[in-house]
Design a protein around this motif. Structure first.
Motif, mmCIF file in Angstrom:
data_model
loop_
_atom_site.group_PDB
_atom_site.id
_atom_site.type_symbol
_atom_site.label_atom_id
_atom_site.label_comp_id
_atom_site.label_asym_id
_atom_site.label_seq_id
_atom_site.Cartn_x
_atom_site.Cartn_y
_atom_site.Cartn_z
ATOM 1 N N ALA A 260 2.167 -5.125 -1.130
ATOM 2 C CA ALA A 260 2.441 -4.223 -0.002
ATOM 3 C C ALA A 260 1.331 -3.192 0.164
ATOM 4 O O ALA A 260 1.204 -2.596 1.241
ATOM 5 C CB ALA A 260 3.781 -3.519 -0.200
ATOM 6 N N GLY B 263 -1.117 -2.968 3.306
ATOM 7 C CA GLY B 263 -0.392 -2.578 4.512
ATOM 8 C C GLY B 263 -0.042 -1.100 4.481
ATOM 9 O O GLY B 263 -0.164 -0.396 5.488
ATOM 10 N N ILE B 264 0.383 -0.634 3.310
ATOM 11 C CA ILE B 264 0.748 0.776 3.176
ATOM 12 C C ILE B 264 -0.467 1.660 3.414
ATOM 13 O O ILE B 264 -0.411 2.649 4.151
ATOM 14 C CB ILE B 264 1.367 1.032 1.782
ATOM 15 N N TRP C 202 -3.161 0.885 5.074
ATOM 16 C CA TRP C 202 -3.548 0.776 6.485
ATOM 17 C C TRP C 202 -2.679 1.690 7.357
ATOM 18 O O TRP C 202 -3.174 2.456 8.171
ATOM 19 C CB TRP C 202 -3.426 -0.687 6.937
#
Lengths: 310, 313
Positions: A24, A27-28, A30
């Protein structure tokens, strides 16, 4: 043996958690850098000052040094002696309300028919046609109306042919009716899809039960179908209202005149002039705060329906 | 689904009994709602015919977008100066749209899929709050997000100048929620038994991911890639705020700014038609691909349609 198994499993679960966290992480990161931080930047611009030399905004990231220059400039335009935003706010709410109501009035019967009455083959055909605008660029759909509404366009020819107008109407400059219809036309496909999905889920047996128990057609609709479709109506309206409040392009293409400007047009214009960018930042935070409530409602409501569906 | 056909037979019989018993003609309560059907067709005509006409005018043999002057290909390629093929600005906008769609899809899909897997299995406050942030990015009005991106790339990360890079970064953030939401929905329906079986058989986390989860998630990943690609083709607000010059202006922005500037013409209709054709090709590929990938599953047309429209998540 069981104990040893447990002992082995504990660190493994910790390792798994790390594995998922690593998955994850990009994504976190980003979302943090390019979604959360940007809103802080808007705040920093809104609370920052103006570079006197270049007339450009300076972001102020330290809350201790925040100033209220842009905020008071915004307030002057809302309530000061030379305020010009009052009518724009009223117009934004009015246009959005009328356009959304139109979307619902047109969209509900169409979605209701496709969900409940269309036979299996016709249903697929109608669904494809209902979904088609979703795949057609918004700009192309607006361009289509720009073509039709030109002074020598088909709408004017039709009106003159039917003797509804003596001379061509100038639809594309400052006509509120064009803007409202443009907004309704632009966002209705989204509403219809949401309504269709909701109405399709209603068990027909409930409606038949209403009829069997002696309710008339109208009362079955009022007592059974309508209460069951309240949730899709709410989410569908949100899906049209949220983007309409931030819309500036429909208005620009359909009218382009200041007498039909909405809040989105104000923000868009302020953004293109460095001198007013700080004030634009204030207004977009303002808009965000107002829309936060419906947005969170939408997230909670759709979460609930998807959990119920599972 | 088959409410109308299922109830048709018994109800007509019941209707006849009622009519005979009461002695006067009653309207069949289950008769076909012709008025509603007519209304729905009228809506569909209102919704689609203008677009058909706009496509038609892209073939107009004249400079008007409103009066038909005969068929020609001049706005596509015949005109040596003003056609999409030969005008560098029009030409470049087509390339830029495609470029942004490819870049965004290639970055956003893996990012969103990994995010969905991680968030869904790694339980905790961090995970659920970032999931909330992701969903917020899905519902926030594009103008507000676009303003935030504009200031980020002009004030904070000003080394990212407005242009293709800024557009791509903005579009990835704006679209990463498609794969994240769709893959999570699929994970919920799959349950955990496949993973647990793989783990019991001795697979490591990475092996489970590659050999078990990714194949199971393939249709969802594919559907989300289709959605990201097509929504970048149609995107307007973000790229309108983040483009800097003609070289990085995609079709949607070019149509808007040219038409608004009063220089409209059938060439813009040609651009719009190209966008439309691109979207439909993507939709068709998406639909056929999705049906092919889920060929073992019980599924009808409507479910596949819903999947590539993002309506089932």
């Amino acid at each position: 043996v069981a104990l040893r198994g447990l002992a082995q499993r504990a660190p493994q679960r910790g390792k798994h958690r790390l594995f998922w966290a690593c998955l994850a992480a990009p994504g976190i990161l980003w979302l943090t850098l390019l979604f959360i931080v940007p809103f802080y930047v808007v705040l920093a611009i809104a609370a920052g000052q103006l570079n006197q030399l270049f007339g450009t905004p300076i972001a102020e990231y330290n809350p201790l040094h925040w100033t209220t220059g842009n905020l008071s400039a915004a307030w002057r335009d809302i309530a000061g002696p030379s305020a010009y935003l009052g009518p724009i706010f009223v117009r934004t709410i009015l246009y959005t309300a009328i356009a959304s109501a139109l979307c619902l009035l047109i969209g509900y019967p169409a979605a209701y028919f496709v969900a409940r009455f269309a036979g299996p083959r016709r249903k697929v055909l109608m669904l494809v046609l209902l979904i088609a605008p979703f795949w057609i660029s918004y700009m192309m759909r607006m361009l289509a109306w720009v073509d039709l509404l030109q002074t020598n366009g088909y709408v004017n020819s039709a009106l003159q042919f039917l003797h509804l107008a003596n001379h061509p109407v100038n639809w594309l400059s400052g006509q509120p009716v064009t803007v409202v219809l443009g907004l309704a036309y632009g966002y209705i496909p989204y509403l219809i899809l949401v309504l269709y999905a909701g109405l399709d889920r209603i068990d027909p047996a409930l409606i038949e039960a209403g009829r069997d128990l002696g309710l008339g057609k109208a009362r079955t609709f009022m007592r059974v179908t309508l209460p069951l479709s309240r949730q899709p109506i709410m989410t569908g309206l949100l899906i049209t209202v949220l983007p309409m409040l931030g819309d500036y392009f429909t208005n620009q293409l359909m009218s382009g005149a200041t007498n039909t400007s909405m809040i989105g047009n104000v923000i868009d214009q302020q953004l293109s002039t460095p001198l007013f960018q700080g004030e634009g930042a204030v207004f977009s935070i303002f808009l965000l705060l107002i829309l936060m409530v419906p947005m969170i409602y939408y997230v909670v409501a759709t979460n609930r329906t998807s959990r119920e569906a599972v | 689904v088959n409410a109308s056909t299922a109830t048709a037979a018994p109800s007509s019989q019941a209707d006849r009994t009622v009519r005979r018993a009461s002695g006067f003609r009653r309207r069949n309560p289950w008769r076909h709602p012709w008025f509603l059907e007519g209304f729905t067709w009228l809506y569909l005509i209102w919704s689609l015919v203008p677009i058909g006409l706009a496509v038609l005018f892209s073939f107009n043999n004249g400079k008007s977008q409103a009066v038909w002057q005969g068929f020609s290909w001049r706005w596509y390629f015949s005109d040596p100066v003003n056609s999409v093929l030969h005008d560098p600005v029009l030409h470049e906008s087509v390339v830029q749209t495609l470029r942004l769609s490819v870049y965004t899809t290639v970055i956003a899909v893996p990012l969103g899929v990994a995010f969905a897997l991680g968030i869904n299995r790694w339980r905790g406050v961090t995970a659920s709050s970032f999931n909330f942030v992701m969903i917020l990015s899905f519902v926030i009005p594009e103008l507000i997000f676009g303003v935030a991106m504009f200031f980020t790339f002009t004030a904070l990360f000003s080394f990212v100048h407005l242009g293709t890079l800024a557009e791509t970064l903005g579009l990835v953030t704006w679209n990463v929620s498609w794969p994240a939401i769709i893959v999570q929905a699929r994970l919920v329906t799959l349950g955990r038994q496949y993973e647990e079986a793989a783990a019991d058989l001795g697979a490591t986390g990475w092996q489970t991911m590659r050999r078990v989860m990714l194949p199971l998630l393939a249709p969802a990943i594919f559907a989300s890639a289709v959605l990201v690609f097509s929504s970048v083709i149609d995107d307007f607000v973000l790229v309108d705020l983040l483009n800097s010059n003609a070289a990085n202006t995609p079709m949607s922005v070019l149509i808007y700014s040219t038409q608004r500037g009063g220089n409209g013409g059938p060439a813009l209709n040609a651009l719009g038609t190209i966008m439309l054709a691109m979207s439909f090709v993507v939709a068709l590929v998406g639909y056929l691909g999705y049906r092919w990938m889920t060929r073992g599953e019980r599924m009808d047309n409507r479910q596949a349609l819903a999947a590539i429209t993002g309506a089932d998540s």
